[in-house]
Scaffold this active site. Sequence first.
Site, PDB file in Angstrom:
ATOM      1  N   THR A  28       0.380   9.236  59.998  1.00 39.70           N
ATOM      2  CA  THR A  28       0.777   7.848  60.289  1.00 39.70           C
ATOM      3  C   THR A  28       2.191   7.558  59.772  1.00 39.70           C
ATOM      4  OG1 THR A  28      -0.480   7.173  58.343  1.00 39.70           O
ATOM      5  CG2 THR A  28      -1.483   6.732  60.467  1.00 39.70           C
ATOM      6  N   ARG A  36      -8.389   4.872  64.631  1.00 45.83           N
ATOM      7  CA  ARG A  36      -9.348   3.845  64.248  1.00 45.83           C
ATOM      8  C   ARG A  36      -8.772   2.665  63.469  1.00 45.83           C
ATOM      9  NH1 ARG A  36     -11.126   8.584  64.650  1.00 45.83           N
ATOM     10  NH2 ARG A  36     -12.967   8.988  65.916  1.00 45.83           N
ATOM     11  N   HIS A 125      -9.761  20.413  65.323  1.00 47.76           N
ATOM     12  CA  HIS A 125      -9.874  19.682  66.592  1.00 47.76           C
ATOM     13  C   HIS A 125      -8.856  20.179  67.619  1.00 47.76           C
ATOM     14  CE1 HIS A 125     -11.925  16.148  64.279  1.00 47.76           C
ATOM     15  NE2 HIS A 125     -12.789  17.084  64.618  1.00 47.76           N
ATOM     16  N   CYS A 136      -9.036  30.705  84.415  1.00 45.55           N
ATOM     17  CA  CYS A 136      -8.662  32.087  84.081  1.00 45.55           C
ATOM     18  C   CYS A 136      -8.211  32.238  82.626  1.00 45.55           C
ATOM     19  CB  CYS A 136      -7.565  32.590  85.020  1.00 45.55           C
ATOM     20  SG  CYS A 136      -5.946  31.861  84.713  1.00 45.55           S
ATOM     21  N   CYS A 157      -3.832  30.115  89.679  1.00 45.32           N
ATOM     22  CA  CYS A 157      -5.120  30.578  90.213  1.00 45.32           C
ATOM     23  C   CYS A 157      -5.922  29.442  90.850  1.00 45.32           C
ATOM     24  CB  CYS A 157      -5.956  31.226  89.099  1.00 45.32           C
ATOM     25  SG  CYS A 157      -6.857  30.049  88.062  1.00 45.32           S
ATOM     26  N   ILE A 237      -0.120   8.882  51.404  1.00 47.79           N
ATOM     27  CA  ILE A 237       0.021  10.271  50.966  1.00 47.79           C
ATOM     28  C   ILE A 237       1.484  10.762  50.985  1.00 47.79           C
ATOM     29  CG2 ILE A 237      -0.581  11.196  53.250  1.00 47.79           C
ATOM     30  CD1 ILE A 237      -2.053  13.441  51.631  1.00 47.79           C
TER      31      ILE A 237
HETATM   32 ZN   LIG Z   1      -5.837  30.013  86.007  1.00 46.42          ZN
END
Ligand SMILES: [Zn+2]
Length: 252
Positions: A28, A36, A125, A136, A157, A237
């Site tokens: 932040t 949140r 995450h 692919c 692809c 922090i």
């Molecule tokens: Zn692909």
Amino acid sequence: MQDEIKQLDQFIKDSQRIVFFGGAGVSTESGIPDFRSKDGLYNQHDVRFDMYQPEYLLSHSCLVNEPKVYYEFHRQKMDTRSIEPNNAHKYLAKLEESGKLLGIVTQNIDGLHQKAGSQAVYEIHGSALRNYCMSCGREYPEDYIFESEEPIPKCSCGGIIRPDITLYEESLPDDQVSGAIHALAKADMLIIGGTSLTVYPAASFINYFKGNTVVVINESEIGVKPAKNTLVIKRKIGEVFTELAKLQNIEL
Ligand SMILES: [Zn+2]
């Protein structure tokens, strides 16, 4: 110099294997809103997205069922390429250089720890700076989705290119999770910073820590099981690490 900064300095001196566990509050101060918080993504009103729940816009269902909406939201709200690391990221990179930091476990997807120079970063995450084809597996550069003019970015692809982030309804990346757990289990000191510890299963990972020293640096109160040595600093922090670096004569 405040006593709590001196105490933090002493704990770091006394420890050899530190792990940092962080969340949105670490970024932040670089200007990335916490999802949140009051001004965060979940509370911003944007007419294009008002009809959707924020959790839906970050879900696997949205990616699969309404990809145009998903990619519009992603391009508008997840583009952190121009954001720079702050003193929290920079201090942690220096701590790793000194040999005391085993690793960083982050819930953030902005890549700012690596930008600051950190190497052992477990992104539980994922990262919005990596993209891959869902068919692919081919990898695409970090600009690809943000710069692509197709509403839904496609691989050569024919598959859809998606960001390497963990969406709601998806499981966490195995390699990052096992690296994080391994580091936490070996650590003698844990610093928890900029996280409300409300997102699961991420928050439960700190239970793997068995060391003696726990430091919490977060503006609001969070529930953490006390260790033999426990220090709680209810401040931003970036500011805390700026003062700590000054005390330790480290240039950030
Ligand atoms: Zn692909």
